[in-house]
Design a protein around this motif. Structure first.
Motif, mmCIF file in Angstrom:
data_model
loop_
_atom_site.group_PDB
_atom_site.id
_atom_site.type_symbol
_atom_site.label_atom_id
_atom_site.label_comp_id
_atom_site.label_asym_id
_atom_site.label_seq_id
_atom_site.Cartn_x
_atom_site.Cartn_y
_atom_site.Cartn_z
ATOM 1 N N PRO A 82 0.819 -1.228 0.000
ATOM 2 C CA PRO A 82 0.000 0.000 0.000
ATOM 3 C C PRO A 82 0.845 1.267 0.000
ATOM 4 O O PRO A 82 0.482 2.257 -0.652
ATOM 5 N N LEU A 83 1.974 1.253 0.706
ATOM 6 C CA LEU A 83 2.856 2.416 0.701
ATOM 7 C C LEU A 83 3.396 2.693 -0.702
ATOM 8 O O LEU A 83 3.544 3.849 -1.114
ATOM 9 N N VAL A 86 0.609 4.413 -2.792
ATOM 10 C CA VAL A 86 0.439 5.810 -2.382
ATOM 11 C C VAL A 86 1.610 6.645 -2.907
ATOM 12 O O VAL A 86 1.422 7.732 -3.467
ATOM 13 N N ILE A 89 1.425 6.949 -6.853
ATOM 14 C CA ILE A 89 0.429 7.929 -7.307
ATOM 15 C C ILE A 89 0.942 9.345 -7.091
ATOM 16 O O ILE A 89 0.747 10.235 -7.931
ATOM 17 N N THR A 90 1.623 9.557 -5.970
ATOM 18 C CA THR A 90 2.189 10.880 -5.685
ATOM 19 C C THR A 90 3.254 11.254 -6.710
ATOM 20 O O THR A 90 3.266 12.367 -7.246
#
Length: 210
Positions: A82-83, A86, A89-90
């Motif tokens: 999950p990290l 995230v 996407i950033t």
């Protein structure tokens, strides 16, 4: 740096290469399945096929990039996946603002002759770490995990090579294999989505928090 440390915390670009390799090797067959659906319908089956190669590619990387036990590998995959998304996407959002937005006025079919070499150069650049990752594994003792990695890296390098050749084909062969929307998705995956996710995975993995 000793061998154990290298094993536990691989270089950023090595992790990047594996995420890119596994993701693209899975993406190509998924695209032909996605083509069975209507034009970008946001239904569960469609979205599952779109997202699965990315998720499985990241999981495959974290589960095969070291000789740690199953417990450690499972925790690492559970925490870092999950990290990674995230972070990916950033990175993608920032990169699009910094690169795509300023030149968006030039991104049209009429500028294909100019855009094709830029796309090819960008693709060659983002795929280049896969060559080093493959050479690194050929030189090391062969393990089951290394075989899976080498197959994914080799397959992806062949896909990238084929894309580069077809980019400069006067008959626009790429457009005969996939629908236009999926062709855009294929190009975006190669030059934006996977590089962003791979870079984020490499950074998180290098930090060694798990």
């Amino acid at each position: 740096m000793d061998v154990q440390t290298v094993d536990l915390e691989p270089p950023v670009l090595d992790t990047y290469a594996l995420v890119y390799g596994f993701g693209m090797a899975l993406m190509v067959p998924a695209l032909f399945l996605i083509e069975r659906f209507e034009f970008v319908p946001y239904e569960p089956g469609f979205m599952a096929l779109v997202l699965t190669p990315f998720v499985v590619g990241v999981l495959a990387t974290f589960l095969t990039d070291s000789s740690d036990g199953p417990g450690v590998l499972g925790r690492r995959a559970l925490v870092l996946t999950p990290l990674t998304f995230v972070g990916g996407i950033t990175i993608l959002f920032v990169a699009e603002l910094a690169i795509i937005l300023p030149v968006s006025v030039f991104l049209s079919p009429s500028n294909f002759d100019v855009l094709a070499p830029i796309f090819a150069a960008s693709l060659a650049l983002v795929a280049s770490p896969l060559v080093l990752a493959l050479v690194r594994r050929v030189r090391k003792p062969i393990t089951v995990a290394a075989v899976f990695q080498m197959v994914a890296l080799t397959a992806t390098l062949l896909i990238v090579g084929w894309t580069l050749v077809m980019t400069f084909d006067d008959t626009h062969v790429l457009g005969t294999f996939l629908r236009h929307d999926l062709l855009d998705y294929f190009a975006g995956t190669q030059t934006w989505f996977l590089p962003s996710i791979g870079l984020a995975a490499g950074i998180w993995r290098r930090l060694g928090i798990v």
